[in-house]
Design a protein around this motif. Structure first.
Motif, PDB file in Angstrom:
ATOM      1  N   LYS A 234     -24.533  50.802 -52.702  1.00 44.29           N
ATOM      2  CA  LYS A 234     -24.555  49.523 -51.992  1.00 44.29           C
ATOM      3  C   LYS A 234     -23.579  48.541 -52.628  1.00 44.29           C
ATOM      4  O   LYS A 234     -22.803  47.876 -51.927  1.00 44.29           O
ATOM      5  CB  LYS A 234     -25.962  48.917 -51.993  1.00 44.29           C
ATOM      6  N   GLN A 235     -23.602  48.443 -53.943  1.00 35.95           N
ATOM      7  CA  GLN A 235     -22.690  47.526 -54.624  1.00 35.95           C
ATOM      8  C   GLN A 235     -21.238  47.956 -54.440  1.00 35.95           C
ATOM      9  O   GLN A 235     -20.348  47.118 -54.269  1.00 35.95           O
ATOM     10  CB  GLN A 235     -23.046  47.446 -56.116  1.00 35.95           C
ATOM     11  N   ASP A 236     -20.982  49.252 -54.454  1.00 35.09           N
ATOM     12  CA  ASP A 236     -19.620  49.760 -54.264  1.00 35.09           C
ATOM     13  C   ASP A 236     -19.056  49.351 -52.912  1.00 35.09           C
ATOM     14  O   ASP A 236     -17.919  48.888 -52.803  1.00 35.09           O
ATOM     15  CB  ASP A 236     -19.588  51.285 -54.386  1.00 35.09           C
ATOM     16  N   VAL A 237     -19.854  49.521 -51.845  1.00 29.85           N
ATOM     17  CA  VAL A 237     -19.311  49.347 -50.492  1.00 29.85           C
ATOM     18  C   VAL A 237     -19.169  47.887 -50.091  1.00 29.85           C
ATOM     19  O   VAL A 237     -18.567  47.588 -49.053  1.00 29.85           O
ATOM     20  CB  VAL A 237     -20.150  50.115 -49.446  1.00 29.85           C
ATOM     21  N   LEU A 238     -19.696  46.979 -50.891  1.00 30.74           N
ATOM     22  CA  LEU A 238     -19.464  45.555 -50.631  1.00 30.74           C
ATOM     23  C   LEU A 238     -18.058  45.123 -51.041  1.00 30.74           C
ATOM     24  O   LEU A 238     -17.619  44.025 -50.703  1.00 30.74           O
ATOM     25  CB  LEU A 238     -20.503  44.707 -51.375  1.00 30.74           C
ATOM     26  N   LEU A 239     -17.354  46.015 -51.731  1.00 32.97           N
ATOM     27  CA  LEU A 239     -16.004  45.733 -52.209  1.00 32.97           C
ATOM     28  C   LEU A 239     -14.990  46.576 -51.449  1.00 32.97           C
ATOM     29  O   LEU A 239     -15.313  47.685 -51.005  1.00 32.97           O
ATOM     30  CB  LEU A 239     -15.908  46.045 -53.712  1.00 32.97           C
ATOM     31  N   PRO A 240     -13.755  46.099 -51.298  1.00 33.36           N
ATOM     32  CA  PRO A 240     -12.747  46.892 -50.589  1.00 33.36           C
ATOM     33  C   PRO A 240     -12.323  48.109 -51.400  1.00 33.36           C
ATOM     34  O   PRO A 240     -12.333  48.099 -52.631  1.00 33.36           O
ATOM     35  CB  PRO A 240     -11.571  45.904 -50.424  1.00 33.36           C
ATOM     36  N   SER A 241     -11.956  49.158 -50.697  1.00 32.42           N
ATOM     37  CA  SER A 241     -11.488  50.371 -51.360  1.00 32.42           C
ATOM     38  C   SER A 241     -10.102  50.150 -51.950  1.00 32.42           C
ATOM     39  O   SER A 241      -9.291  49.387 -51.423  1.00 32.42           O
ATOM     40  CB  SER A 241     -11.439  51.538 -50.364  1.00 32.42           C
ATOM     41  N   ASP A 242      -9.854  50.857 -53.036  1.00 36.64           N
ATOM     42  CA  ASP A 242      -8.524  50.906 -53.639  1.00 36.64           C
ATOM     43  C   ASP A 242      -8.313  52.347 -54.100  1.00 36.64           C
ATOM     44  O   ASP A 242      -8.305  52.650 -55.290  1.00 36.64           O
ATOM     45  CB  ASP A 242      -8.435  49.923 -54.817  1.00 36.64           C
ATOM     46  N   ALA A 243      -8.172  53.232 -53.126  1.00 35.26           N
ATOM     47  CA  ALA A 243      -8.127  54.670 -53.405  1.00 35.26           C
ATOM     48  C   ALA A 243      -6.852  55.030 -54.166  1.00 35.26           C
ATOM     49  O   ALA A 243      -5.798  54.432 -53.942  1.00 35.26           O
ATOM     50  CB  ALA A 243      -8.190  55.449 -52.086  1.00 35.26           C
ATOM     51  N   PRO A 244      -6.930  56.059 -55.038  1.00 38.27           N
ATOM     52  CA  PRO A 244      -8.128  56.842 -55.371  1.00 38.27           C
ATOM     53  C   PRO A 244      -8.944  56.273 -56.533  1.00 38.27           C
ATOM     54  O   PRO A 244      -9.941  56.857 -56.912  1.00 38.27           O
ATOM     55  CB  PRO A 244      -7.532  58.193 -55.752  1.00 38.27           C
ATOM     56  N   GLU A 245      -8.486  55.145 -57.115  1.00 43.02           N
ATOM     57  CA  GLU A 245      -9.214  54.601 -58.262  1.00 43.02           C
ATOM     58  C   GLU A 245     -10.622  54.157 -57.898  1.00 43.02           C
ATOM     59  O   GLU A 245     -11.555  54.290 -58.687  1.00 43.02           O
ATOM     60  CB  GLU A 245      -8.439  53.419 -58.870  1.00 43.02           C
ATOM     61  N   PHE A 246     -10.785  53.635 -56.670  1.00 44.80           N
ATOM     62  CA  PHE A 246     -12.101  53.127 -56.277  1.00 44.80           C
ATOM     63  C   PHE A 246     -12.287  53.293 -54.770  1.00 44.80           C
ATOM     64  O   PHE A 246     -11.419  52.916 -53.978  1.00 44.80           O
ATOM     65  CB  PHE A 246     -12.239  51.650 -56.655  1.00 44.80           C
ATOM     66  N   ILE A 247     -13.408  53.868 -54.395  1.00 50.02           N
ATOM     67  CA  ILE A 247     -13.770  54.021 -52.980  1.00 50.02           C
ATOM     68  C   ILE A 247     -14.922  53.077 -52.692  1.00 50.02           C
ATOM     69  O   ILE A 247     -16.022  53.220 -53.240  1.00 50.02           O
ATOM     70  CB  ILE A 247     -14.171  55.475 -52.644  1.00 50.02           C
ATOM     71  N   GLY A 248     -14.674  52.087 -51.851  1.00 50.16           N
ATOM     72  CA  GLY A 248     -15.688  51.078 -51.552  1.00 50.16           C
ATOM     73  C   GLY A 248     -16.038  51.031 -50.085  1.00 50.16           C
ATOM     74  O   GLY A 248     -16.464  52.023 -49.497  1.00 50.16           O
ATOM     75  N   GLU A 250     -14.360  50.873 -47.331  1.00 55.23           N
ATOM     76  CA  GLU A 250     -13.573  51.632 -46.351  1.00 55.23           C
ATOM     77  C   GLU A 250     -13.309  50.837 -45.069  1.00 55.23           C
ATOM     78  O   GLU A 250     -13.429  51.354 -43.959  1.00 55.23           O
ATOM     79  CB  GLU A 250     -14.271  52.952 -46.017  1.00 55.23           C
ATOM     80  N   GLY A 251     -12.972  49.550 -45.229  1.00 57.96           N
ATOM     81  CA  GLY A 251     -12.646  48.691 -44.100  1.00 57.96           C
ATOM     82  C   GLY A 251     -13.831  47.949 -43.515  1.00 57.96           C
ATOM     83  O   GLY A 251     -13.645  47.030 -42.706  1.00 57.96           O
ATOM     84  N   LEU A 252     -15.052  48.324 -43.897  1.00 51.05           N
ATOM     85  CA  LEU A 252     -16.247  47.695 -43.324  1.00 51.05           C
ATOM     86  C   LEU A 252     -16.962  46.785 -44.332  1.00 51.05           C
ATOM     87  O   LEU A 252     -18.098  46.373 -44.094  1.00 51.05           O
ATOM     88  CB  LEU A 252     -17.218  48.768 -42.814  1.00 51.05           C
ATOM     89  N   GLU A 253     -16.283  46.448 -45.439  1.00 51.42           N
ATOM     90  CA  GLU A 253     -16.932  45.630 -46.457  1.00 51.42           C
ATOM     91  C   GLU A 253     -17.320  44.251 -45.940  1.00 51.42           C
ATOM     92  O   GLU A 253     -18.360  43.702 -46.344  1.00 51.42           O
ATOM     93  CB  GLU A 253     -16.047  45.507 -47.708  1.00 51.42           C
ATOM     94  N   ASN A 254     -16.551  43.682 -45.021  1.00 50.82           N
ATOM     95  CA  ASN A 254     -16.914  42.363 -44.485  1.00 50.82           C
ATOM     96  C   ASN A 254     -18.171  42.434 -43.630  1.00 50.82           C
ATOM     97  O   ASN A 254     -19.026  41.534 -43.668  1.00 50.82           O
ATOM     98  CB  ASN A 254     -15.750  41.778 -43.687  1.00 50.82           C
ATOM     99  N   ASP A 255     -18.301  43.505 -42.840  1.00 54.66           N
ATOM    100  CA  ASP A 255     -19.526  43.702 -42.053  1.00 54.66           C
ATOM    101  C   ASP A 255     -20.733  43.875 -42.979  1.00 54.66           C
ATOM    102  O   ASP A 255     -21.817  43.349 -42.705  1.00 54.66           O
ATOM    103  CB  ASP A 255     -19.379  44.935 -41.156  1.00 54.66           C
ATOM    104  N   LEU A 256     -20.532  44.619 -44.055  1.00 55.59           N
ATOM    105  CA  LEU A 256     -21.630  44.863 -44.984  1.00 55.59           C
ATOM    106  C   LEU A 256     -22.010  43.591 -45.743  1.00 55.59           C
ATOM    107  O   LEU A 256     -23.188  43.329 -45.986  1.00 55.59           O
ATOM    108  CB  LEU A 256     -21.236  45.979 -45.949  1.00 55.59           C
TER     109      LEU A 256
END
Length: 517
Positions: A234-248, A250-256
């Motif tokens: 949950k905490q990860d997906v509230l942030l934007p992805s910066d692949a491959p260092e971080f997968i968050g 995936e474009g839906l962080e604002n909705d979340l």
């Protein structure tokens, strides 16, 4: 008594309807709910095969593409009978057997076939709810994008306004797969399916592709409650992805973030079944050999048959003498699970070198993306201590969790993960990437081993170093290793605890809080 409906793409409570962890959740959560005295109905597509053992309950007339479709609702027998749980499938000829585990399809045009079949499925489910085939429902629990078309129908379709009175809960199992399709000008598009509906394009639009709708986004935007399968994910997906260092997100962080701001978004760790499947010890290599032999008998492809024979030959020496150390993995061969191997094969070679020094081997079981299969087949031919079991086998999987010394889970990201729980319940330490649900379940040098890093190169370097550390403890610090095994075995990630949280955070029904569509 509350009355639930679970809607999903997989259900391991019935035979031959599981590809990944979703099937485990749909099997286990209804059992917990039923033990509390509540009623549960579980429905999945038939994939043109699961209805054969069932009893026809209704023929459902639905309108799609301005054509009347006839879908069939079947009640099907489960593997095990449980009081207050009934299982169903929806059959229609366009809901075919998928190429991936008999469930999902992989198309050159992303999600083309799957959106088609899950649109038919969800519309038929909406009709079955409308006709009262599950009784008066209190809660509908939806799982991943495959079920979220039901929320679209609930919000926009005049035939299904009745669904607005039922509380909806939406579970995100894997945010990376979102069911994105164009609004129009395509056989598998929203305007083709529902040509007469007035669409709110802004409410449906994918944030990255303005000419497309996003079924994962619909689930997040339209459900009364939304949850991930672990707190850290949950905490990860509230942030934007910066692949491959971080997968968050995936474009839906604002909705979340919006759902979180509204108090609708929660992170609840999945559980595991601690009623162990009886598995005899030291059966890993006999089970691999048996699986290979059975698969060879029905494999028409010469190249695949040759590789199966090659794998069988590599297993033969271990039928008499176990290797000194067994590292193992079980997973679908995807970018999520093995990106580090694909991008940095030299790191995997270093791990195999470390294993060779101690007389150890690495067993990896899985099928999936052709490029990953090819990479691992080539490696198997090159390295004697790498055994790639390129097929599926429940007996081999169970033996891996029983007989291995170290379970290896180098996922690029992991919403929850169940493999580490299954390994740990047998006292098997796990080596994992410190991400998502793996953060919530594995503690470094306490219940297992973890690696991370600020950059990709750091992550790969630390993966190899953590593997080296695990081998060192196994060889030279037996007391510490045994304590890690004991700590892993003592961990309990129970479904009872998870479902307690479901009732507290997701299922609580307050009429004043109902979100009017």
């Amino acid at each position: 008594m509350n009355n639930f409906l679970f809607v999903a793409s997989e259900n391991d409570a019935i035979p031959n309807c599981k590809v990944g962890g979703v099937g485990d959740v749909i099997r286990d959560v209804p059992r917990q709910i039923s033990e509390r005295g509540d009623r549960v109905h579980v429905i999945v597509p038939s994939y043109s095969r699961l209805h054969y053992s069932g009893t026809l309950k209704a023929t459902l007339k639905i309108t799609l593409r301005d054509i009347v479709y006839s879908a069939e609702l079947y009640e099907v027998p489960p593997k095990e009978e449980h009081e207050n749980i009934t299982h169903y499938v929806i059959h229609h000829p366009e809901i075919g057997t998928g190429s991936i585990g008999g469930v999902y399809d992989h198309d050159d045009e992303p999600f083309f076939t799957d959106v088609t079949k899950y649109t038919i499925f969800c519309t038929a489910v909406a009709e079955a709810i409308k006709q009262g085939h599950f009784g008066k429902l209190d809660i509908i629990h939806l799982h991943d994008w495959h079920s979220s078309m039901l929320l679209f129908l609930r919000k926009y379709h005049p035939a299904y306004t009745k669904l607005k009175k039922i509380r909806t809960v939406y579970c995100i199992h894997n945010l990376a797969l979102q069911g994105i399709r164009p609004f129009g000008d395509n056989y598998s598009s929203l305007k083709t399916w529902f040509p007469k509906l007035d669409l709110d394009y802004d409410a449906l639009r994918d944030p990255r592709y303005p000419d497309c709708f996003n079924l994962m986004a619909m689930g997040i935007r339209f459900a009364d409650s939304v949850h991930t399968v672990s707190p850290s994910y949950k905490q990860d997906v509230l942030l934007p992805s910066d692949a491959p260092e971080f997968i968050g997100g995936e474009g839906l962080e604002n909705d979340l973030r919006q759902a979180d701001k509204e108090g609708r978004f929660h992170g609840i760790l999945n559980g595991s079944d601690y009623q162990n499947v009886p598995v005899r010890k030291n059966k890993l290599f006999p089970n691999i050999a048996t699986t290979i032999f059975q698969q060879l008998q029905r494999e028409p492809n010469r190249k695949k048959a040759d590789f199966l024979a090659h794998t069988g030959e590599k297993v033969v020496p271990f039928l008499k003498k176990r290797p000194n150390f067994i590292c193992a993995s079980v997973a679908r061969l995807t970018e999520q699970k093995f990106y580090f191997f694909k991008r940095s094969p030299e790191a995997l070679l270093q791990i195999l070198d470390q294993l060779e020094e101690v007389g150890g081997i690495y067993v990896l079981l899985g099928t999936g993306a052709p490029d990953y299969e090819e990479l691992l087949r080539n490696l198997s031919y090159e390295r004697e201590n790498f055994i790639f079991v390129n097929t599926q086998s429940e007996s081999v999987v169970n033996s891996i969790y029983r007989d291995s010394d170290l379970y290896f889970m180098p996922s690029l990201f992991e919403p929850c993960g169940i493999s580490q729980m299954l390994a740990m319940r047998n006292g098997q330490p796990c080596l994992v990437h410190h991400t998502g649900g793996l953060k919530d379940t594995v503690q470094h040098v306490h219940t297992g081993f973890a690696f991370d890093g600020k950059t990709y190169d750091e992550k790969v370097y630390n993966m190899v170093e953590s593997f080296k550390e695990a081998l060192y403890l196994f060889q030279h610090e037996k007391t510490t290793w045994k304590q890690i095994q004991l700590n892993a075995r003592k961990m309990r990630f129970t479904w009872k605890k998870s479902v307690d949280e479901y009732y507290k955070l997701l299922y609580t029904f307050n009429p004043a809080e109902v979100r009017v569509a």
